[in-house]
Every structure is written in C-alpha cells, then in structure tokens.
Scaffold this active site. Structure first.
Site, short mmCIF file in Angstrom:
data_model
loop_
_atom_site.label_atom_id
_atom_site.label_comp_id
_atom_site.label_asym_id
_atom_site.label_seq_id
_atom_site.Cartn_x
_atom_site.Cartn_y
_atom_site.Cartn_z
N CYS B 248 5.04 4.23 -5.35
CA CYS B 248 4.41 3.18 -6.16
C CYS B 248 3.36 2.45 -5.34
CB CYS B 248 5.47 2.19 -6.65
SG CYS B 248 6.57 2.90 -7.89
N CYS B 422 -10.90 5.06 4.73
CA CYS B 422 -10.02 5.01 3.56
C CYS B 422 -9.12 3.78 3.72
CB CYS B 422 -9.21 6.29 3.42
SG CYS B 422 -8.04 6.57 4.74
#
EC number: 2.7.7.80
Lengths: 107, 466
Positions: B248, B422
């Site tokens: 998640c 990133c």
C-alpha cells in the site's frame, strides 16, 4: 475474417493487471476459432494471443512466466476457477468471460 | 483575539465537564469498594459472581439486542459469540474495522498481533488509531479503542510480528483467525499455522481501488481430508515473483476500499461463529472468493473456487509440513527477497547535495524523474522531466535503431549529462543501468543516490514527502 470463423469472448483484467493492457479492464475480442494447426482455440492459446496481439506494455513477465500464467494470477472462466474447468486446455466457447485476477497483498 | 477567547471558553467548559466526570467515576469506585468490603465482612456466603436466571447480563441484552433479534442470530448466536475467541493478525487497514465490529458484536476474546507503531500515513484508513496515538504500538492503540467500545470482552495484545517460531503458541489459543497482514510471507505462514492447528481463516487484502476476500480452511478438517476447505497454498501453490508484490505504501490505497474488506472479514467471522461452523460441523459450502473493485461494474463479484488440492504442500495427505518443522520454515526465502537495489558502482551515482550544486551551474543537463505520473504531479523538481519507470521495463529497446528516445529534447547536446531520480533511489538505479547500456552511454549518466528522500534530507527540507 468471416464472422463464422471467429468467436466473441470478453477478457477482463483486475487487481492491477489492467495496467499491462492499456489500463482497460474489459476487452471485447473476436478471436479465430482455430489455431495455426487447425485445433480449436483454448485458454492456453488465448494467453499467448493476449501477449502478442493485445498487450502493449513491454512487461510480458508480469503476465506470463516460463510459458505459464505467472504465479499470483488467478484465471476465471465464467466466474469459475479455471482449475474446475480444465485449466489451459479449456476450449473457448462463444461469449465466454475470461477474467485474470492478480492477487493483492496489501492490508 | 475573539477566536482565542472563544477557544479558551470552550476549553474551560471541557475542563469543568471532565472534572465532574472524574468525580463521578471516583464516587462509583468508592461505592463498589465499600460494597465489596461489606460483602466480605457481613455476608461471606454470597458468591463473588452472582448467578441469575438469565444467561447474559441486563446490559448485554440491551447492548446486543439489535443483532440478537435478527433471525439466525438469536440468543444462541450471542452466546456463541461470547464464548468465541478470534485472533486478528495485523492492526492496520483491515484489522481496525474488523476488530471494531467483532468487539462491538460481543466476541468474548480478541487477540491482536502487530509489531508496528502508528504512523501518520496510516490514519486515512486505519480508523481505530488517531492523531494522538501516532508513535504508540498499534496493538495498544487498537485495544484502547476497543476497550472503550466494549469493556465486556477480553483483549490480548501481542506487540510482535507472527513468526514460524511463535505461530503455534499464539494461534492455538483461538477458534478463528483473521489475516489482516500485508505481505505474501505472512499470508503463507498464517495459512500453514491454521491448517496445522485446524483453525478456519478469513483472509482479505486490498490495494489501490481493489479488494479480495476468501475464507480458507473452512471447514477446518484434518490435513489429508479432501472435504476440508482449501488453504492459501491450494489457491496459490507458488508465491508471486517478489517484483510483482506491491505494498500500500508503494501502490497506494483508498481508505474505504480496505475498510470494506475489513468489514466483510468481520461479517464472515460472525457468520461462522453464529452458525456454529467453527469446527466444520454441518454441510460443507463450496469455496468462493469475493472481488471488490471500486471502479468495476458490478463492484462485487463472487468467484467459484477450487477445492483442497491433492498436491497441496500444506493440507493434502502428501504434505510434509508439520507443527514440528513449522519453526524451521523460511517464508522470506520461499517468497523471494526484495533487498534494496544496489547495482551501480560508486562513480555511477551522485549525492543529492552534489547534484544541487551542479544544477545551479550553466552546463546543460537533464533531470529524469522516473516515478509514476501521479506522483510526479504531486511534487517535482524544477526542470525535471517525467518518464515513468514502467516505460523502461520489459525486453523492448528504448527507441528504434539509430533514433533518440522520444522523451529526449531535440536540442539536447549528445555530451550533456543525464541524472536519474525516483522516490527512494531503487528504480532510478535500474533506469541508469538501462540508459547506459542502450547507446546513450558516451555522456555522463548518473543516479541520484537515495532519491527524493535524500533530496529532502540534504537539500530542501520543505520537500513534501508523501
């Protein structure tokens, strides 16, 4: 291809797999009734067909691994586990609904 | 000033009310202590727990009345709930709603297993925690909520993660288990323990806008009995490749989606307990899996699932798994390890603070942000361009033979450097390697070590980490 030589099937993806198929959950396809060897097409054939003709994403290994649907993906034929229907050898019937579900792990 | 005064006035009122409540609680306590002292000295023959002719207390009839009057629940169902014990493994997005409904329904004993502490990023979905419990153990936060909700039950905290070593000792104390965890390693472990200890298992999971629910090992017949319900290994004999497992935290989750799944787990648990099917009595039910897709039409879909597999490594007669060898199982190895990526040499990487200095210079360069577009749109560094990581995965080349990738600006000089960034610095290493191997390599191509997380630590502490 003439209509009598094709079968209409609905292929659906969920659990994130739709991301590999242009973010479309539901694909209405018209597939040939016979494969190259003249045999009736089955789910195993459909998986290859999806890889070659439908999937635009380059990450094939997220769908197929070592020639099989990768671990963690369930295949449902008309809402029934494909294990109840003969797995990859199940012969496609007109208007079949084939659902590919990627297992989720979050909680 | 006006608003400060009104806040102060509200606070004064709250303090007065709380003081009154405290005084009343102290009085109640004093009364009870006085009475019990009288009981002991004046009438020692009165038993400590008074038996009435009713099996539940007056308060319990009132508290559970609305569910007891539902046909199929009834007094019998309520008594079954009261004598049932449920183990909830994971006190997060699934464990919060499921434990709340089970406590509210009057389950007599609830165990909660979780070794984590509450973080602020949990609060949009883990609804029993709140802003003031951030930093506390999740089990303590949940149990404090549950005690407030229903003080009648016994709550047992386990502020540890379930392991192959402690699984038998913990799971064996309960009638039913809820898998509310978030990784395949724990899902296989919980299923194996439930099979070996003959406990039915209600398993759910959720990610982004989808959820899945399946009741496993129900009926929980002994290993080798094909009439028992399938286990997690029957359905998923091989674990998914580690790279395909999305948490998640990485993939995202909509609160009500995981909430729905947790609520459904509580419902399945209540159905099993109230119907008296915990031990596998009664007609066997065909196994099914429920899918929920927030954007699907229909949103709910019930799938007919396989039975126990005759080849299952856990529940078939050929299984080699036993309670004795469970502690030696290596679930992390079985599921594959996901260590942080470390594939570049030191000179192929650059620290965030060095990049910052260099970016202020006049030399042309390109900053390539390889996060998903939705993350890039939340916040990005000035001048960076977004080419998501997924574009670089798979076997296909970056561009047609002899052509530049389409994302490279046409005016970009062939010797100008490219820096890749990133969120955490894993994907950017993979992309750096790929770019260097794909004919763009004569120029300098470097990975920003530690990603935007390092950018926040080293350069700009206002960077909105999400």
């Amino acid at each position: 291809m003439a209509a009598e030589n094709t079968i209409p099937v609905i292929v659906e993806f969920t659990g994130g797999l739709e991301m590999l198929f242009s973010d479309e959950r539901k694909h209405k396809l018209s597939v040939p009734t016979k494969d190259d060897q003249g045999k009736a097409v089955n789910i195993g054939w459909l998986v290859e067909y999806l890889c070659d003709k439908v999937m635009k994403d380059t990450r094939k290994e997220m769908f197929v691994l070592d020639g099989h649907v990768r671990p963690g993906i369930l295949v449902l034929i008309n809402d029934a586990d494909w294990e109840l229907e003969g797995e990859a050898s199940y012969a496609l019937q007109p208007n079949d609904n084939i659902l590919f579900v990627s297992t989720l792990h979050g909680g | 000033m006006e608003s400060a005064n009104s806040i102060a006035a509200t606070l004064r009122l709250q303090i007065t009310a709380t003081e009154k409540r405290l005084a009343s609680l102290k009085q109640q306590l004093a009364d009870i202590e006085e009475k019990s002292a009288e009981n002991v000295s004046v009438s020692p023959e009165v038993p400590v727990t008074q038996k009435t002719k009713w099996p539940l207390s007056a308060e319990e009839y009132k508290r559970y009345g609305r569910q007891m009057i539902v046909p199929n629940a009834g007094l019998k169902g309520q008594l079954r709930l009261k004598s049932a014990s449920v183990l909830i493994i994971g006190a997060g997005g699934l464990g919060c709603p499921s434990s709340a409904y089970l406590a509210g329904a009057g389950v007599g004993t609830i165990g909660i297993v979780d070794g984590d502490t509450v973080e602020i990023s949990n609060l949009h979905r883990q609804i029993l925690h709140n802003t003031s419990t951030v930093g506390l153990k999740k089990v303590d936060s949940v149990i404090s909520y549950l005690k407030n909700l229903n003080p009648n039950a016994t709550y047992i905290p386990y502020d540890i993660h379930l392991t192959p070593q402690n699984a038998e000792e913990i799971v064996s104390n309960y009638d039913l288990v809820l898998d509310c965890t978030d990784h395949p390693t724990s899902r296989y472990l919980i299923s194996d323990a439930c099979v070996l200890l003959s406990k039915p298992l209600v398993s759910a999971s959720a990610l982004r806008t989808d959820g899945q629910l399946i009741v496993l090992n129900s009926p929980p017949l002994p290993v080798g009995n094909p009439e028992g319900g399938p286990c997690y290994r029957c359905v998923f004999p091989k674990p998914p490749p580690a790279a395909s497992v999305v948490s998640c935290g990485d993939g995202g989750i909509i609160g009500p989606v995981v909430g729905v799944m947790g609520v459904l787990q509580a419902l399945e648990a209540i159905k099993l307990i109230v119907s008296g099917k915990l031990k596998g009595d009664g007609e066997p039910v065909a196994s099914s899996m429920l899918l929920f897709s927030a954007n699907g039409n229909p949103q709910f879909r019930s799938l007919r699932m396989r039975a126990r597999s005759p080849k299952c490594a856990a529940c078939s007669e050929n299984a080699e798994l036993t309670l004795k060898n469970l502690p030696e199982m290596d679930y992390a190895f079985f599921c594959g390890l996901t260590a942080p990526v470390n594939i570049l040499e030191a000179e192929e990487r650059i620290e965030a603070k060095e990049y910052e200095k260099l970016s202020k210079g006049t030399k042309q360069h390109l900053l390539l942000d390889v996060r998903d577009k939705v993350q890039f749109d939340i916040c990005n560094l000035e001048g960076s361009i977004n080419v998501p990581f997924s574009t670089f995965q798979g076997g296909r080349p970056l561009s047609q033979e002899g052509e530049q990738p389409s994302w490279l600006p046409e005016s970009f000089a062939p010797d100008s450097p490219i820096y890749v960034v990133c969120r955490l610095g894993n994907d950017s290493q993979v992309v750096t390697r790929k770019l260097k191997e794909s004919g763009l390599g004569t120029r300098e191509i470097k990975d920003i070590r530690g990603g935007l997380k390092s950018w926040k630590e080293q350069v700009d502490d206002s960077w909105p980490e999400y």
